[in-house]
Enzyme design. Structure first.
Site, PDB file in Angstrom:
ATOM      1  N   GLY A  14       4.942  -7.046   9.206  1.00  0.00           N
ATOM      2  CA  GLY A  14       3.877  -7.908   8.675  1.00  0.00           C
ATOM      3  C   GLY A  14       2.694  -7.202   8.056  1.00  0.00           C
ATOM      4  N   ASN A  16       2.200  -6.570   4.940  1.00  0.00           N
ATOM      5  CA  ASN A  16       1.782  -7.311   3.735  1.00  0.00           C
ATOM      6  C   ASN A  16       1.055  -8.599   4.101  1.00  0.00           C
ATOM      7  OD1 ASN A  16       2.615  -6.104   1.007  1.00  0.00           O
ATOM      8  ND2 ASN A  16       4.406  -5.701   2.307  1.00  0.00           N
ATOM      9  N   HIS A 111       8.889  -6.647  -3.616  1.00  0.00           N
ATOM     10  CA  HIS A 111      10.046  -5.762  -3.444  1.00  0.00           C
ATOM     11  C   HIS A 111       9.580  -4.316  -3.644  1.00  0.00           C
ATOM     12  CE1 HIS A 111      14.252  -4.626  -3.440  1.00  0.00           C
ATOM     13  NE2 HIS A 111      14.008  -3.851  -4.485  1.00  0.00           N
TER      14      HIS A 111
END
Ligand code: GRF
Length: 229
Positions: A14, A16, A111
């Site tokens: 987590g 991000n 990504h």
């Protein structure tokens, strides 16, 4: 203007999600994170959400549950917080149309590579193995494919000869934490349009608001970057 209501889907660490929550707290991102969902019962990411007072919802797939059934159930749960967009932040499942059709052009992913290079898992390992000099990260809309949707923002990270997947991942991750909030801010400001599977950004002649020490890749705004009418 009301902040954009954003649901975030996570599976693990987590970082991000934390970067998004920090950007919101710091006033750099006009979204309201209205719920954090996971396919795991208790990912580390839930801790970041709890610390920010955001509700968490584990939605764990059943052993015999089909992908479509799970995706439809997840979409139903996510709808419960009435999000205007959904951000995938290390969510480890590929979402099918049973989920995506509920939020058309409103699901975003990050990504750890410069798409369309190095799709799928282990993107950093693929970059090291390919001997590329640069990699980075990509924030994109999610379509039915695997890391194939229209690209919103990218940031570049150098690849050094002595890099391992681990050292490169850390360098790219630092870029991710700036790029994801910046892309979400563009969405929140209504500056993104998808045309012919490309994202056009309405820069409106000024720099987007983004975290303070934001990398400069997308700050070079040229007249030709404006969207023709
Ligand atoms: C990130 O590298 C992201 O690009 C990829 O999964 C990882 C998630 O990391 N999709 P975190 O859970 O946000 O720390």
């Amino acid at each position: 203007m009301e902040p954009l209501r954003l649901a975030v889907l996570v599976s693990g660490r987590g970082s991000n999600l934390k970067a998004i929550l920090d950007a919101v707290a710091g006033g750099a991102l006009d979204v309201s994170v209205c719920g954090v969902y996971s396919d795991r019962p208790a990912p580390l990411a839930f801790e970041w959400a709890r610390q920010s007072g955001v509700s968490v919802f584990p939605v764990v797939p059943g052993e015999t549950e089909s992908r479509a059934a799970y995706d439809a159930r997840l979409a139903g749960e996510v709808l419960g917080v009435r999000p205007q967009a959904v951000a995938l932040a290390g969510f480890m499942r590929v979402l099918s149309s049973a989920f995506l059709d509920v939020f058309p052009d409103r699901v975003i992913n990050i990504h750890p590579a410069l798409l369309p290079s190095f799709r799928r898992l282990d993107a950093q390992e693929q970059a090291v193995a390919a001997g590329v000099r640069f990699s980075g990260c990509t924030v994109h809309f999610v379509d039915g494919g695997m890391d194939t949707g229209p690209i919103i923002l990218q940031s570049v990270a150098p690849v050094y000869q002595d890099d391992t997947a681990g050292t490169l991942s850390a360098r790219i991750l630092a870029k991710e934490h700036k790029t994801y909030p910046a892309a979400l801010q563009l969405l929140a400001e209504g500056r993104l349009q998808i045309r012919d599977r490309r994202v056009l950004i309405d820069w409106n002649g000024r720099r987007p608001r983004s975290p303070r020490d934001s990398v400069s890749e997308w700050q070079e705004i040229r007249d030709s970057d404006r969207i023709p009418g």
